[in-house]
Design a protein around this motif. Structure first.
Motif, PDB file in Angstrom:
ATOM      1  N   ARG A 104       8.786   5.995   5.942  1.00  0.00           N
ATOM      2  CA  ARG A 104       7.801   5.935   4.882  1.00  0.00           C
ATOM      3  C   ARG A 104       7.557   4.479   4.516  1.00  0.00           C
ATOM      4  NH1 ARG A 104       5.908   9.548   0.754  1.00  0.00           N
ATOM      5  NH2 ARG A 104       7.094  11.154   1.818  1.00  0.00           N
TER       6      ARG A 104
ATOM      7  N   ARG B 202       3.104   4.399   1.098  1.00  0.00           N
ATOM      8  CA  ARG B 202       3.698   5.727   1.238  1.00  0.00           C
ATOM      9  C   ARG B 202       3.271   6.487   2.498  1.00  0.00           C
ATOM     10  NH1 ARG B 202       3.899   8.525  -4.663  1.00  0.00           N
ATOM     11  NH2 ARG B 202       5.071   6.899  -5.711  1.00  0.00           N
ATOM     12  N   LEU B 203       2.558   5.840   3.417  1.00  0.00           N
ATOM     13  CA  LEU B 203       2.207   6.505   4.668  1.00  0.00           C
ATOM     14  C   LEU B 203       3.496   6.755   5.445  1.00  0.00           C
ATOM     15  CD1 LEU B 203      -0.237   7.362   6.518  1.00  0.00           C
ATOM     16  CD2 LEU B 203       0.116   5.193   7.686  1.00  0.00           C
TER      17      LEU B 203
ATOM     18  N   ASP C  86       3.703   8.483   8.615  1.00  0.00           N
ATOM     19  CA  ASP C  86       3.414   9.049   9.936  1.00  0.00           C
ATOM     20  C   ASP C  86       3.213   7.918  10.938  1.00  0.00           C
ATOM     21  OD1 ASP C  86       2.521  10.724  11.997  1.00  0.00           O
ATOM     22  OD2 ASP C  86       0.452  10.533  11.308  1.00  0.00           O
TER      23      ASP C  86
ATOM     24  N   GLU D 182       4.226   5.606  14.502  1.00  0.00           N
ATOM     25  CA  GLU D 182       4.718   5.816  15.860  1.00  0.00           C
ATOM     26  C   GLU D 182       6.118   5.237  15.992  1.00  0.00           C
ATOM     27  OE1 GLU D 182       2.075   6.058  19.217  1.00  0.00           O
ATOM     28  OE2 GLU D 182       0.628   4.953  18.031  1.00  0.00           O
TER      29      GLU D 182
ATOM     30  N   ASP E 111       7.514   2.988  17.770  1.00  0.00           N
ATOM     31  CA  ASP E 111       7.792   1.555  17.909  1.00  0.00           C
ATOM     32  C   ASP E 111       7.132   0.728  16.810  1.00  0.00           C
ATOM     33  OD1 ASP E 111       5.217   2.006  18.635  1.00  0.00           O
ATOM     34  OD2 ASP E 111       5.224   0.683  20.365  1.00  0.00           O
ATOM     35  N   ALA E 112       6.774   1.361  15.692  1.00  0.00           N
ATOM     36  CA  ALA E 112       6.058   0.641  14.640  1.00  0.00           C
ATOM     37  C   ALA E 112       7.019  -0.200  13.810  1.00  0.00           C
ATOM     38  CB  ALA E 112       5.316   1.625  13.740  1.00  0.00           C
ATOM     39  N   HIS E 113       6.621  -1.455  13.543  1.00  0.00           N
ATOM     40  CA  HIS E 113       7.409  -2.313  12.670  1.00  0.00           C
ATOM     41  C   HIS E 113       6.661  -2.656  11.392  1.00  0.00           C
ATOM     42  CE1 HIS E 113      10.760  -2.939  15.363  1.00  0.00           C
ATOM     43  NE2 HIS E 113       9.887  -3.007  16.358  1.00  0.00           N
ATOM     44  N   PHE E 114       5.332  -2.460  11.400  1.00  0.00           N
ATOM     45  CA  PHE E 114       4.527  -2.713  10.210  1.00  0.00           C
ATOM     46  C   PHE E 114       3.655  -1.496   9.959  1.00  0.00           C
ATOM     47  CE2 PHE E 114       5.628  -6.837  11.845  1.00  0.00           C
ATOM     48  CZ  PHE E 114       5.958  -7.559  10.709  1.00  0.00           C
ATOM     49  N   CYS E 115       3.399  -1.200   8.673  1.00  0.00           N
ATOM     50  CA  CYS E 115       2.544  -0.076   8.332  1.00  0.00           C
ATOM     51  C   CYS E 115       1.145  -0.332   8.865  1.00  0.00           C
ATOM     52  CB  CYS E 115       2.495   0.096   6.804  1.00  0.00           C
ATOM     53  SG  CYS E 115       1.306   1.360   6.291  1.00  0.00           S
ATOM     54  N   ARG E 116       0.572   0.675   9.543  1.00  0.00           N
ATOM     55  CA  ARG E 116      -0.728   0.458  10.155  1.00  0.00           C
ATOM     56  C   ARG E 116      -1.856   0.523   9.119  1.00  0.00           C
ATOM     57  NH1 ARG E 116       0.080   5.944  11.571  1.00  0.00           N
ATOM     58  NH2 ARG E 116      -1.657   7.229  10.899  1.00  0.00           N
ATOM     59  N   ARG E 117      -1.555   0.988   7.886  1.00  0.00           N
ATOM     60  CA  ARG E 117      -2.595   1.065   6.884  1.00  0.00           C
ATOM     61  C   ARG E 117      -2.646  -0.185   6.014  1.00  0.00           C
ATOM     62  NH1 ARG E 117      -5.389   5.070   5.493  1.00  0.00           N
ATOM     63  NH2 ARG E 117      -3.954   6.555   6.418  1.00  0.00           N
ATOM     64  N   CYS E 118      -1.454  -0.647   5.520  1.00  0.00           N
ATOM     65  CA  CYS E 118      -1.464  -1.755   4.566  1.00  0.00           C
ATOM     66  C   CYS E 118      -0.756  -3.002   5.092  1.00  0.00           C
ATOM     67  CB  CYS E 118      -0.839  -1.304   3.246  1.00  0.00           C
ATOM     68  SG  CYS E 118       0.899  -0.910   3.410  1.00  0.00           S
ATOM     69  N   GLY E 119      -0.131  -2.916   6.286  1.00  0.00           N
ATOM     70  CA  GLY E 119       0.446  -4.119   6.869  1.00  0.00           C
ATOM     71  C   GLY E 119       1.830  -4.470   6.358  1.00  0.00           C
TER      72      GLY E 119
ATOM     73  N   ARG F 234      -4.485  10.336  -1.695  1.00  0.00           N
ATOM     74  CA  ARG F 234      -3.429   9.342  -1.601  1.00  0.00           C
ATOM     75  C   ARG F 234      -3.354   8.472  -2.838  1.00  0.00           C
ATOM     76  NH1 ARG F 234      -0.648   8.104   2.401  1.00  0.00           N
ATOM     77  NH2 ARG F 234      -2.136   8.972   3.880  1.00  0.00           N
TER      78      ARG F 234
ATOM     79  N   PHE G  46      -3.986  -2.264  10.263  1.00  0.00           N
ATOM     80  CA  PHE G  46      -3.111  -3.394  10.518  1.00  0.00           C
ATOM     81  C   PHE G  46      -2.287  -3.089  11.762  1.00  0.00           C
ATOM     82  CE2 PHE G  46      -4.045  -3.528   6.055  1.00  0.00           C
ATOM     83  CZ  PHE G  46      -4.271  -4.873   5.809  1.00  0.00           C
TER      84      PHE G  46
ATOM     85  N   ARG H 213       0.645  -2.379  14.044  1.00  0.00           N
ATOM     86  CA  ARG H 213       1.944  -1.848  13.658  1.00  0.00           C
ATOM     87  C   ARG H 213       3.086  -2.674  14.210  1.00  0.00           C
ATOM     88  NH1 ARG H 213       0.689   1.768  17.917  1.00  0.00           N
ATOM     89  NH2 ARG H 213       2.329   1.786  19.478  1.00  0.00           N
TER      90      ARG H 213
ATOM     91  N   GLY I 104       1.691  -6.725  12.140  1.00  0.00           N
ATOM     92  CA  GLY I 104       1.152  -6.700  10.795  1.00  0.00           C
ATOM     93  C   GLY I 104      -0.176  -7.417  10.610  1.00  0.00           C
TER      94      GLY I 104
END
Lengths: 280, 280, 280, 280
Positions: A252, A257-258, A260, A262, A264-272, C270, D267, D269, D272
Motif C-alpha cells: 500500500r 493508498r493505492l 495494487d 506490480e 517489481d515496483a519501488h515507487f507508487c505509479r500514481r503519486c510517485g 479515492r 509515475f 514505478r 518515480g
C-alpha cells in the motif's frame, strides 16, 4: 519445500543413501531420480506391450524376463527406502509407500495365482511418483496455482456435479419411460449411462432414440448439456484469473493508498512516493 | 434466510413438529433432514434397481414391500406437513407441496392401473428437496453467485439460443433437401434433430451424410457448432468474473446508506463521505 | 435507431401504412409485428410438418391450402411494402427485400415445376426478420455487445480458423496415406471431412481408423482438437470481459486523476472530490 | 520485423530479385506473394482432387500435366532462392528451405518409384509459407499475442497434458481388465486409444463398454473428461485476458527507460519520475 521424511540415524551411509533416494537437490539424487523415472516408464511400457497379443506371442519370454528384472529392482528400492528412513512404518503406511509395495506384489503373486500378473497395471500409479519428482524440481508454482484454483472452486464444482447427476437421473428415467427396453433403454441405470454419454457430448451411438418424442427430449438434453459446458469452464477461468491477479504483490502506498502495484515496483505509479517493502 | 412458512397456531406440539419438519437449525430438525435425505435417496434407488430386469426377476417381492414402506412414510410426512403449517393450502399449492404429493400418488394409482408404478420416477424430483436442504445449511453464497450469474446472463443466453435454433432450422432444411429420405434424413424435424446432434458435437452416428455436398455442408455445420461453444462459455466466464469482483467487499456509507462500493474505495461515490473500514 | 427507409410522399395513407409495416413504435405497428411473427412461424411450421411423410399422407390437402394462404398473404405484404416506401427499388435490392421475395416465389414456381415447393424452406430466412424486430424493441445493448465482441475478435478468429483448416488438410492427407480406401478413407476430401468430424469432437463413427498407426495419429488429432477448443473460448471470454469493463463510464477525477468510476458515481471513491460529468 | 536473410552481394539483379522473392514491401514483392499463394493453393487442390477416384479416372492426364507444371515452377523458385540469398546453405538448412525442397522431391521420385507421388501431400506444409506471408503483412500483433499467450501457458498446459496421459493409462488399463478382448478392448494400447476417444468427448462408438461395471467406469471417465475441458480453456482465457491488459498502453520512462507501465500510471514505478503521456 521440506521433505516429508528425515534420514535414519546411526550409520552415516544411511544418511548418504537417504539423500540419494529421497532427495532431489544434489547430483547423485537427481541421477537416481532420472534412473527411477526411466525404470518406471520402461516397466509400464513392458506391461502395456505384453497385453498386445501379437507381441505377446512373439516376445513373451523377453517380457517375462524384463518383468522380473524390474520387479527385483523395485523390490530392492523398496527395501532400501525402509532401511534409510527414520520412520519406516510411517513410510510404509504413507500413500507412496503403499503404491511402491503394490507395484511389486502382483509379480510375486503370479507365481501362485495364474493371471494375477495383469494386476501389474497398478504399477501405472507409480507415474504419480514421477509427477511428484517433477513437482519438486520445477513447476511448483504453476501446479500450486492450478491446484489452489481447483480447491477454491470446489464448492461451486460440487453444486455443479450434483445438478448434473440430478438431471441425469430425471432425464434417464424419462427416456426409459418414453423409449423403453425395445430401443435399447433396457433399464433406468442403462438410461442414466446413456444420459451421461449424451450430456457430456460424447455420443457413442450404441444406444439412440427411435421415437419422435424421444428425439425431441434428446434434443433438449443435448442443448442443456451443451450449455452447461459453459459452467465449469467459466468457474475455472474466473477463479484462475482471480488467482493470477492476487499473485501480484500487494503493497500500500503510504501517500495515496493505492495498493495494487506490480511485483517489481519501488515507487507508487500514481503519486510517485517511494514504496516501503515490508517483511512480506 | 427466512422460512417460507410459519408454524400453525394452537396446540404447542404443532409448533415443535413444525421446527422439526420445516426447520434446519436445531438438532431434531437436522436429524429429520438427514433421515429424509436417506429415505429419498433409498426410495429412488429402489425404483431405479427395480427397472433392471435381472434384479426385478429375483427381488420384485422385496422391492414391492419397500416401495409401500416408503410410500406410507412419505404420505405420513405429507399429512404432517399439512397439519403443522399455518397455511396448509399455500403449502399444498407451492412447488414442493405438489412434488411431495406427486411422489406418493403413483403407488396408490398402481392399485387400479397396472403399470402406473413406473411413474414413481417422478419421485426423482424430490432430490430437489435435498438440494434445498443443503442450500439452506451450506453453499448458500456459492449457489447464489452461480444463480445470479445465470440470471444476469439471461438476455445474452436467450439471444444465443435463438441463434442456435435458427441455424438448426436452416441447416436441417438444407440437409433434408441435399441428402433426402434415402440417407436417413426422412423429414425436416428429423434433419433438425440431426443438426442439433451435430452442432452440439454429440455425434451419435445413427444418421450420417453420404453425398459429397452433404459432407461439405456438414463440415461447415460442425465448424460453426465448434466455434459457438465459445459464446456461452465466454458469456458465463465474463459474467462470473464480474460477479466475483463485485462480491468482494461491501461497506455501507454512514451518511447515504449506499453499500455497493468497490474494494479500494475510501469515499462514498454518491455523497463523498469518508467510509469507515471495519474489522472485516 | 433510425429506420433504413422513409415513407413514400404523396397520399397520406401511404405514410400511415408505412409506420404500420416498417415501424415498431406505436400500437398498430407493434400489432402488425406480432401478426407477422405468428404468420412467419406458422408458415415455417407448415413446411416442416409437410415433410413428415405420415402427416403429408393424411393432411396434404390442408397443408396445400395453408401454403397458398400464407403465400398470398406474404405477396400482399411484399406489394404493400413496395407501395408505401419512398425508394421501392432500394428496398427490393436490400437483403430483406430479396428474402421477402424468395419467401413467396417457390409456391408460384411449383405450378410449373413439380417438386419446387420444397424450396419453401428458404422461408426459414424470414426468421431473421423476427430477430430484427426483436432487436429493435429489446436486447439492443446485449446483442450489440455480443456482436461487437465478435467483430473485435475477428482477426484472432480468422487466424484460428486458418490454423484449423491447415491442420485438417495435413491430418486428412496423412490419414489417407496411412489408412487408405480399404478402411473408408477413400479420398483426401473424405479424409478431411473425417478430420473435421474428429477435431471438432463430433465423432460420428461412420469412418474409424483400423490400423495401429492410424489410431496413434487419431489420438494425437483428438488431443490437439480437444486442446484448441480452449482457444476460441479464451479469445471470446477475454474480449467480452474487456468489453464489459469498458461499458462502465469513464470520468477522470480532477483531483487524484482516478478515471475508473462506476456509472452512478458522483464523488471520487479515492479522494472524495466531486466528479464533473461532461457531455459524454 | 527484419527479414531472416539478406540479398547476395555481387550482381545487382540478385538484390532486385531477392526483394521480389523474399520481400513483402513493394509492389513486385507483393505480386510475387500473391502468385505464390495461388500456386501453392492450386497445387494442393490438384493433389487433393487427384485422390478422388472418380476424378482420377476421368482427368488423370490433366492432373499429371499440372503436377509437373507446378513441380517445375517450384523447382525454379527453389533454385532462384538459393541464387539470390547471401547464405544459400543457411537457407537450405532452414525450416522453410527444407519444406521448399520436400515440396518438389516426390514428383521426381515418382519417375523411379511407383506410388511415391502420393507423398506430394507434404506440399501441404507449404501452406505455412502462406501463413508466414500473411503474418508479415497483417495480423502480426494478433498472432504474436496468441502465440505469447500459448508460450506463457506452456508450463500449465504441460502439467495438464501429463495429467491427461496418466489418467488415460490408468483408465485404459482398468477397462482392459474389466471388459477384456471379447468386447473390443483387445489390448491396453487399444484401451488407451478408446480412453482418449472418450475423454476428449469424440466418442466414435467403434468400441463401447458392454458390462455394467464397464459402463459405470465409463460414466466416471466421461464426467472427468467433461470437467477437465474447463482446465485448458480456463488457463488460456485467464492468460489471454492478462496479456490483453498488459498490451494496453506502453510508455517509456524518460529517466530509467522502463517501458512496461500499467494503463493508469502517472509515475515510473521503478524510479518515480513523472511519465509524459504522448498523443497516443
Amino acid at each position: 519445500m521440506t521433505l516429508p521424511f528425515r534420514p535414519a540415524t546411526g550409520a552415516p551411509w544411511r544418511a548418504r543413501w537417504f539423500h540419494i533416494i529421497f532427495g532431489h537437490d544434489d547430483a547423485p539424487g537427481r541421477l537416481f531420480d532420472v534412473v527411477l523415472i526411466i525404470a518406471i516408464l520402461s516397466s509400464i511400457l513392458v506391461t502395456v506391450l505384453d497385453s498386445v497379443s501379437d507381441l505377446h506371442d512373439r516376445m513373451s519370454r523377453l517380457f517375462y524376463v524384463l518383468e522380473w528384472v524390474f520387479t527385483l529392482a523395485f523390490t530392492a528400492e523398496y527395501l532400501m527406502r525402509i532401511t534409510v528412513v527414520n520412520k519406516p512404518r510411517a513410510y510404509m503406511r504413507s500413500f507412496f509407500g503403499i503404491v511402491d509395495l503394490l507395484a511389486v506384489l502382483p509379480t510375486y503373486l503370479s507365481l501362485f495365482l495364474v493371471g494375477s500378473q495383469y494386476l501389474l497395471v497398478v504399477r501405472a500409479l507409480r507415474i504419480l511418483r514421477i509427477l511428484r519428482i517433477l513437482k519438486m524440481t520445477r513447476y511448483v508454482d504453476e501446479s500450486n496455482l492450478l491446484w489452489s484454483t481447483l480447491v477454491r472452486s470446489r464448492h461451486k464444482i460440487l453444486i455443479f456435479v450434483s445438478t448434473i447427476l440430478t438431471l441425469v437421473l430425471i432425464f434417464g428415467a424419462l427416456m426409459y419411460l418414453i423409449e423403453g427396453p425395445g430401443n435399447g433403454f433396457s433399464s433406468i441405470p442403462k438410461s442414466m449411462y446413456w444420459a451421461i454419454v449424451t450430456m457430456t457430448t460424447v455420443g457413442f451411438g450404441d444406444i439412440t432414440p427411435h421415437t419422435m418424442l424421444g428425439q425431441i427430449l434428446t434434443s433438449v438434453i443435448m442443448l442443456v448439456g451443451y450449455s452447461i459446458i459453459a459452467v465449469p469452464t467459466g468457474i475455472f477461468a474466473a477463479e484462475l484469473a482471480a488467482g493470477m491477479r492476487e499473485a501480484r504483490r500487494r503493497i500500500r502506498c503510504a501517500s495515496c493508498r493505492l495498493d495494487d502495484h506490480e511485483a517489481d515496483a519501488h515507487f507508487c505509479r500514481r503519486c510517485g512516493t517511494a514504496l516501503e517493502h515490508g517483511a512480506d
